[in-house]
Each structure stands twice: as structure tokens, then as C-alpha cells.
Write a protein that holds these residues in place. Structure first.
Motif, PDB file in Angstrom:
ATOM      1  N   THR A   1      -2.518   0.952  -9.877  1.00 55.97           N
ATOM      2  CA  THR A   1      -2.586   2.050  -8.924  1.00 55.97           C
ATOM      3  C   THR A   1      -3.058   1.571  -7.559  1.00 55.97           C
ATOM      4  N   ARG A   2      -2.982   2.466  -6.590  1.00 54.43           N
ATOM      5  CA  ARG A   2      -3.504   2.129  -5.267  1.00 54.43           C
ATOM      6  C   ARG A   2      -5.009   1.914  -5.330  1.00 54.43           C
ATOM      7  N   SER A   3      -5.708   2.683  -6.141  1.00 50.18           N
ATOM      8  CA  SER A   3      -7.153   2.499  -6.279  1.00 50.18           C
ATOM      9  C   SER A   3      -7.478   1.106  -6.810  1.00 50.18           C
ATOM     10  N   ALA A   4      -6.642   0.622  -7.738  1.00 50.60           N
ATOM     11  CA  ALA A   4      -6.852  -0.730  -8.267  1.00 50.60           C
ATOM     12  C   ALA A   4      -6.599  -1.773  -7.186  1.00 50.60           C
ATOM     13  N   LEU A   5      -5.606  -1.531  -6.336  1.00 52.53           N
ATOM     14  CA  LEU A   5      -5.331  -2.443  -5.220  1.00 52.53           C
ATOM     15  C   LEU A   5      -6.535  -2.536  -4.291  1.00 52.53           C
ATOM     16  N   VAL A   6      -7.063  -1.387  -3.920  1.00 50.25           N
ATOM     17  CA  VAL A   6      -8.209  -1.343  -3.003  1.00 50.25           C
ATOM     18  C   VAL A   6      -9.407  -2.062  -3.624  1.00 50.25           C
ATOM     19  N   ALA A   7      -9.669  -1.776  -4.896  1.00 53.38           N
ATOM     20  CA  ALA A   7     -10.807  -2.410  -5.576  1.00 53.38           C
ATOM     21  C   ALA A   7     -10.621  -3.917  -5.665  1.00 53.38           C
TER      22      ALA A   7
ATOM     23  N   GLU B   1      -8.823  -6.679 -12.646  1.00 56.59           N
ATOM     24  CA  GLU B   1      -9.493  -6.428 -13.918  1.00 56.59           C
ATOM     25  C   GLU B   1     -10.668  -7.373 -14.123  1.00 56.59           C
ATOM     26  N   MET B   2     -10.474  -8.639 -13.811  1.00 57.04           N
ATOM     27  CA  MET B   2     -11.561  -9.608 -13.982  1.00 57.04           C
ATOM     28  C   MET B   2     -12.713  -9.316 -13.029  1.00 57.04           C
ATOM     29  N   ALA B   3     -12.381  -8.977 -11.776  1.00 53.01           N
ATOM     30  CA  ALA B   3     -13.427  -8.677 -10.798  1.00 53.01           C
ATOM     31  C   ALA B   3     -14.195  -7.428 -11.195  1.00 53.01           C
ATOM     32  N   GLY B   4     -13.476  -6.424 -11.706  1.00 49.46           N
ATOM     33  CA  GLY B   4     -14.130  -5.199 -12.134  1.00 49.46           C
ATOM     34  C   GLY B   4     -15.077  -5.425 -13.295  1.00 49.46           C
ATOM     35  N   GLU B   5     -14.663  -6.248 -14.251  1.00 48.57           N
ATOM     36  CA  GLU B   5     -15.526  -6.552 -15.397  1.00 48.57           C
ATOM     37  C   GLU B   5     -16.762  -7.333 -14.961  1.00 48.57           C
ATOM     38  N   ALA B   6     -16.581  -8.257 -14.021  1.00 47.24           N
ATOM     39  CA  ALA B   6     -17.721  -9.026 -13.523  1.00 47.24           C
ATOM     40  C   ALA B   6     -18.706  -8.117 -12.800  1.00 47.24           C
TER      41      ALA B   6
ATOM     42  N   ASP C   1       0.835  -1.200   0.000  1.00 45.23           N
ATOM     43  CA  ASP C   1       0.000   0.000   0.000  1.00 45.23           C
ATOM     44  C   ASP C   1       0.873   1.255   0.000  1.00 45.23           C
ATOM     45  N   ALA C   2       1.894   1.261   0.842  1.00 46.19           N
ATOM     46  CA  ALA C   2       2.784   2.424   0.926  1.00 46.19           C
ATOM     47  C   ALA C   2       3.506   2.664  -0.397  1.00 46.19           C
ATOM     48  N   ALA C   3       3.935   1.589  -1.043  1.00 42.60           N
ATOM     49  CA  ALA C   3       4.644   1.730  -2.319  1.00 42.60           C
ATOM     50  C   ALA C   3       3.724   2.316  -3.393  1.00 42.60           C
ATOM     51  N   LEU C   4       2.466   1.857  -3.433  1.00 38.35           N
ATOM     52  CA  LEU C   4       1.543   2.342  -4.457  1.00 38.35           C
ATOM     53  C   LEU C   4       1.051   3.757  -4.162  1.00 38.35           C
ATOM     54  N   ARG C   5       1.082   4.151  -2.911  1.00 41.31           N
ATOM     55  CA  ARG C   5       0.748   5.541  -2.577  1.00 41.31           C
ATOM     56  C   ARG C   5       1.799   6.493  -3.163  1.00 41.31           C
ATOM     57  N   LYS C   6       3.038   6.021  -3.228  1.00 40.17           N
ATOM     58  CA  LYS C   6       4.114   6.859  -3.769  1.00 40.17           C
ATOM     59  C   LYS C   6       4.055   6.928  -5.295  1.00 40.17           C
ATOM     60  N   ALA C   7       3.798   5.780  -5.908  1.00 36.35           N
ATOM     61  CA  ALA C   7       3.765   5.753  -7.377  1.00 36.35           C
ATOM     62  C   ALA C   7       3.107   4.461  -7.839  1.00 36.35           C
ATOM     63  N   PRO C   8       2.320   4.497  -8.927  1.00 34.62           N
ATOM     64  CA  PRO C   8       1.748   3.252  -9.462  1.00 34.62           C
ATOM     65  C   PRO C   8       2.845   2.360 -10.034  1.00 34.62           C
TER      66      PRO C   8
ATOM     67  N   LEU D   1      -2.253  -9.812  -9.158  1.00 36.30           N
ATOM     68  CA  LEU D   1      -3.241  -9.019  -8.442  1.00 36.30           C
ATOM     69  C   LEU D   1      -3.966  -8.076  -9.405  1.00 36.30           C
ATOM     70  N   ALA D   2      -3.221  -7.486 -10.332  1.00 35.88           N
ATOM     71  CA  ALA D   2      -3.826  -6.596 -11.324  1.00 35.88           C
ATOM     72  C   ALA D   2      -4.791  -7.354 -12.224  1.00 35.88           C
ATOM     73  N   ALA D   3      -4.439  -8.580 -12.606  1.00 32.82           N
ATOM     74  CA  ALA D   3      -5.318  -9.380 -13.452  1.00 32.82           C
ATOM     75  C   ALA D   3      -6.611  -9.721 -12.725  1.00 32.82           C
ATOM     76  N   GLN D   4      -6.500 -10.065 -11.443  1.00 36.14           N
ATOM     77  CA  GLN D   4      -7.694 -10.354 -10.657  1.00 36.14           C
ATOM     78  C   GLN D   4      -8.563  -9.112 -10.517  1.00 36.14           C
TER      79      GLN D   4
END
Length: 286
Positions: A87-93, A129-134, A61-68, A124-127
Motif C-alpha cells: 500500500t501507499r502507507s507501506a511505501l511511506v513507512a 517489512e524488515m524495517a517495521g519488525e526492527a 506514489d501516484a500509482a499506489l494512491r489509486k490502488a495497492p 521495497l515491500a521486503a525492506q
């Protein structure tokens, strides 16, 4: 409203009328996430493979807050590689949506560990994306906004505990985002007694998941107090939505046939177990 027209009521994932859901999502998601991490820590194999998960997530979380993070993903339809950012927003989602199912929640320790320890955020990014599309396919967001803005938005101010929200991974972004949408979204009328506790003699069956990130079991218990003929069942290790389980389906059929909640055979609930954790990308332990 119409007890003479209603023989039985089955509610799967319960929100009492007096409670505004959106201001609590971040808090309940955090509770569910903490429960998944605690379950991993109590599992010898999972804990040995993925120690200190809360600290690993905090590091990510700290790393993504600094930069995607720059990523290269295969398009799910064409398989062609695409460049992008995580991004951090993608991590949270991603984490929030993965918590909705015990099967996807079982991936979380592996995904968090892989991203925080090995610097590989692609799974994690792939998951995400799939969760968001669902989610986009499952929810009519216009209808969602119309309901939330009418029923809940007027109560956001009295319901949102800013300090508690700031202590969660999601933070206040969901309630702030919905407040901004509802500032311009059209809304319809709501009955004056909408938020009053429900009282009913209609037989009711209420279903909750132990690790539900949206409608926790204590909400079901609170709602159950308003029914005179009621059974509230909490399914161990489960997340949001129990009707997909064969055990729940058998109980619902019993309930509808009997027309009362007082004599149901619910022994199968005690036999339910959460999905085993993925210890590698090949799956769980044999």
C-alpha cells in the motif's frame, strides 16, 4: 536540573526542549530524502543508473494512491510464499525507516527505480517489512505514547504547519495519528518550564548526522547555544545515531576523560563518507 551531579553530557540526535518533534518528522524526513536523491544526482554512476528519482517516486506514489500493488513475498522465518498487498502507507513507512541508516538509505535509489520503472515493488515491500519488525523490537510504543502525549501533544496545534506537511511524502498522517492516540492515551504531568531553552555550564558533546530524518543538525546547533562548554559535531553523509561509528566512540571517550569539550581531536569526522549507493542488487560499484 542537577548540575552538581552531572559531570558531562553527550547527546546523540538532539531535540531542543522548545521544539515538538512529531509535527516536524514529515518535513525532516523529506529533507533527508531530498538530500539522498541530490547526492545520487551528483554521483555520475548513480545518476546514470537512476535518473530522475523524484519523478520516479512521484509516479510510484501516484500509482499506489489509486490502488495497492499485489505482491508475493517469502516469509522471513519459514521462506514460504505469502500473498499480500503493498500500500501507499507501506511505501511511506519503508522510505522513512530506510532513511534512518546510511547503509539502508543507499538502497533507496535502486528500490525506487525498480518499483517505478520495472513495476517490481517486492524488494521495497521486503525492506518495509524488515524495517517495521526492527522498529517494533526497538521501541516500547506504550512508553513512547506516554512521553509524546505528555510532552508534545499539547503543542501540536501551534507546531504543525499543515501546508508544509502536505508538501511532503509523509504528509500530516503522523501528527494526525498521534493526535488521535493522545486523545485517549493517559498522560502524566510536565514541568511548567519544560519547553524553555536549556542553559547549562555542564560540558556537552552534541552529535548530529547530515541526513538525519528525525533530529537534523540545525536542531543540534540550536541546542548548543544553551551550553557554555560545548562541541557540536555534524557527521557527513550520516543519518540517525552516530555512537555506532568508531570515530564518534573515540571522541566520546576523549570527552568523558577530559571533562571538557574545548580540546577534542575531531579530525576523524572529516574522513567519514556516506555508504556508496547500490547500483544493482549485487551491491555498489567496485
Amino acid at each position: 536540573r542537577y548540575p552538581e551531579r552531572t559531570r558531562t553530557i553527550t547527546l546523540d540526535g538532539v531535540v531542543p526542549p522548545g521544539l515538538a518533534l512529531v509535527p516536524r518528522i514529515a518535513i525532516e524526513s523529506q529533507r533527508a530524502l531530498d538530500g539522498v536523491f541530490a547526492r545520487c544526482a551528483a554521483d555520475a554512476a548513480c545518476n546514470a543508473r537512476f535518473p530522475a528519482l523524484p519523478q520516479q517516486l512521484a509516479k510510484l506514489d501516484a500509482a499506489l494512491r489509486k490502488a495497492p500493488a499485489a505482491i508475493r513475498l517469502a516469509d522471513p522465518l519459514t521462506a514460504k510464499p505469502r500473498e499480500g498487498q503493498f500500500t501507499r502507507s507501506a511505501l511511506v513507512a519503508a522510505i522513512r525507516l530506510l532513511l534512518y541508516s546510511p547503509a539502508t538509505a543507499s538502497l533507496l535509489p535502486l528500490l525506487v527505480h525498480e518499483a517505478a520503472t520495472n513495476g517490481n515493488v517486492v524488494p521495497l515491500a521486503a525492506q518495509a517489512e524488515m524495517a517495521g519488525e526492527a522498529l517494533e523490537q526497538a521501541i516500547a510504543f506504550g512508553m513512547h505514547n506516554s512521553v509524546v502525549c505528555a510532552e508534545e501533544a499539547p503543542r501540536f496545534g501551534e507546531s504543525a504547519d499543515r501546508a508544509a506537511l502536505e508538501a511532503t511524502l509523509i504528509g500530516p498522517q503522523m501528527v494526525d495519528g498521534m493526535a488521535a492516540i493522545c486523545g485517549v492515551w493517559p498522560r502524566g504531568p510536565v514541568d511548567e518550564d519544560f519547553a524553555q531553552p536549556l542553559r547549562s555550564e555542564v560540558p556537552a558533546l552534541l552529535l548530529s548526522g547530515e541526513f538525519d530524518p528525525a533530529t537534523p543538525a540545525d536542531w543540534g546547533a540550536r541546542a548548543a547555544a544553551g551550553f557554555s562548554d560545548v562541541r557540536h559535531l555534524v557527521f557527513p553523509g550520516q543519518a540517525h545515531g552516530q555512537e555506532r561509528l568508531r570515530c564518534a566512540q573515540r571522541i566520546i571517550r576523549q570527552f568523558v576523560d577530559a571533562g571538557t569539550a574545548t580540546s577534542l581531536d575531531t579530525a576523524c569526522v572529516d574522513e567519514i563518507r556516506p555508504a556508496p549507493f547500490f547500483l544493482s542488487f549485487s551491491g555498489s560499484a567496485p
